[in-house]
Design an enzyme around this catalytic site. Structure first.
Site, PDB file in Angstrom:
ATOM      1  N   SER A 201     -28.975   5.446  26.668  1.00 50.09           N
ATOM      2  CA  SER A 201     -28.645   5.644  25.256  1.00 50.09           C
ATOM      3  C   SER A 201     -27.614   4.682  24.714  1.00 50.09           C
ATOM      4  O   SER A 201     -26.526   4.563  25.243  1.00 50.09           O
ATOM      5  CB  SER A 201     -28.220   7.082  24.949  1.00 50.09           C
ATOM      6  N   CYS A 202     -28.051   3.983  23.663  1.00 49.61           N
ATOM      7  CA  CYS A 202     -27.200   3.252  22.722  1.00 49.61           C
ATOM      8  C   CYS A 202     -26.779   1.848  23.138  1.00 49.61           C
ATOM      9  O   CYS A 202     -26.487   1.575  24.294  1.00 49.61           O
ATOM     10  CB  CYS A 202     -25.963   4.045  22.354  1.00 49.61           C
ATOM     11  N   ASP A 203     -26.743   0.992  22.131  1.00 44.40           N
ATOM     12  CA  ASP A 203     -26.188  -0.355  22.236  1.00 44.40           C
ATOM     13  C   ASP A 203     -25.488  -0.657  20.919  1.00 44.40           C
ATOM     14  O   ASP A 203     -26.028  -0.388  19.846  1.00 44.40           O
ATOM     15  CB  ASP A 203     -27.287  -1.396  22.471  1.00 44.40           C
TER      16      ASP A 203
END
Length: 430
Positions: free
Chosen positions: A9-11
């Site tokens: 999850s997520c960048d």
């Protein structure tokens, strides 16, 4: 010891001049969350609060600030905080889930997403936001389930914080933390600690705690990521991790990064940055922060999953903005299963209007693509729809570029900027 969860999850990305073009800071984030989770975009106006007021966050209550700034947020619709957002002073924050040697606290405290919103509401510069977050972390701690489910999903947090002038990375492990001021023009964070030996601010007990746990001998140069996690920092930028892929994409465009470049990076599926599967990109954000204070900051949000099939809609802080109705999820008050004990015994329908229409449109885009592939239909409704939303976005980007170069003579035209774009997107889906 329980098995460590797989990082997912997520960048979050930032480019500062001269890596970014036109004397502008460019910020971007993909929020990767459970694929059935709804992300909403909402505006919260500035407000004054009485002395001693209390604020109810996702799980706990904290002391309210006497003054909070106007914010625009992209958040999972079941919680109080935000995955990413901006405030009226041009401060932008995105957070990431990170894991390391320190056990994650399962007890309910402030979520990293609560800290994102609190930093935006209480700080008018990036470094002040960093200070707000670490002070609250020290006082209240971080912890609690980060997913709308009876299954626990918990993590420590890292943050990328930017304003018109500078950017900071803040990474945490329990109450301990390190912060790095961004130099060299570009920086990204993903699901791993990434601050190594360049530490510009830190928790007073960070090094001594590492020594007490046997993670650092007190002799060799202190490396935060290597000490507090299992990351091989020598290979961080050469592995096939999403952090590495993001690093490569930023550096590929270094010197000419624009909002469009950042959107292209967020849409990249091959790198895994535009995530698919059980965890997927459920919302995306790009912000342009001109260093010229006479020009407005412009923030773009999708409010829908998969940026490759979504419209980045522009938002500018001006007086008179009202609720963003088309991207606001329904509320359930005290009957919300998140508020009841035990929590998460049921899951209400939190879809907002744009999410519902986009959900149906995404099925058409994917289904029609498959039909054409296998039955050679001459007309591809899904392809046409995708072309129309791309045309809409390009038109809005052109309009925003004009504002960034020349300013806007009539701010009344900007009051409903985001909402009008959402309406145009909805017409395409209808």
């Amino acid at each position: 010891m329980a098995a460590r969860p797989q990082p997912r999850s997520c960048d979050t990305f930032v480019a500062l001049p001269p890596a970014a073009a036109g004397g502008r800071v460019v910020f971007g984030k993909n929020s990767d969350r459970p694929s059935d989770e709804v992300q909403e975009v909402l505006y919260v106006p500035a407000a004054a609060h009485p002395a001693g007021a209390q604020l109810e966050c996702t799980y706990i209550t904290v002391e309210q600030a006497e003054q909070t700034y106007a914010v625009v947020l992209s958040r999972p619709s079941w919680l109080w905080g935000a995955e990413m957002g901006a405030n009226e002073h041009g401060v932008c924050i995105g957070n990431e889930a990170v894991w390391g040697r320190e056990e994650v606290c399962g007890a309910e405290a402030l979520l990293g997403m609560d800290l994102v919103r609190l930093g935006l509401e209480r700080a008018d510069t990036a470094e002040k936001a960093l200070t707000v977050i670490v002070d609250l972390l020290e006082k209240y701690g971080q912890g609690g389930n980060c997913m709308e489910s009876h299954m626990a999903f918990t993590y420590h947090n890292s943050f990328l914080i930017a304003d018109r002038k500078e950017a900071w990375v803040l990474e945490t492990s329990g109450k301990h933390w390190a912060a790095e001021k961004v130099e060299g023009g570009v920086r990204n964070i993903s699901n791993q600690l990434s601050i190594t030996t360049k530490i510009d601010r830190e928790h007073a007990e960070m090094r001594e705690y590492a020594k007490s746990r046997g993670w650092w001998d007190g002799e060799k140069e202190f490396d935060f990521a290597a000490t507090y996690s299992y990351v091989n920092t020598a290979r961080m930028t050469t592995s096939r991790s999403r952090y590495c892929e993001g690093f490569k994409l930023l550096n590929k465009h270094k010197g000419a990064i624009t909002a469009e470049t950042m959107m292209e990076i967020l849409r990249d599926k091959e790198s895994g940055i535009n995530m698919e599967g059980g965890f997927m990109t459920t919302g995306s954000m790009v912000s342009v922060l001109p260093q010229d204070p006479n020009l407005p900051c412009i923030h773009f949000f999708t409010g829908t999953p998969d940026p490759a099939r979504s419209v980045f809609k522009p938002f500018i802080f001006v007086p008179g903005i009202t609720e963003l109705l088309k991207t606001s999820s329904p509320t359930f008050g005290p009957d919300d299963p998140v508020k009841k004990q035990p929590r998460f015994q049921s899951k209400p329908d939190r879809r907002h209007e744009l999410y519902k229409k986009h959900e149906n449109a995404a099925v058409v885009m994917e289904t029609m693509k498959l039909l054409v592939k296998h039955t050679f239909f001459l007309q591809d409704k899904g392809k046409k729809m995708l072309e129309e939303i791309q045309t809409l976005e390009k038109r809005k980007m052109s309009e925003m570029e004009s504002i960034l170069q020349n300013g806007c003579p009539d701010i009344n035209q900007l009051v409903n900027l985001f909402s009008q774009c959402a309406d145009e997107e909805l017409k395409i889906y209808s």
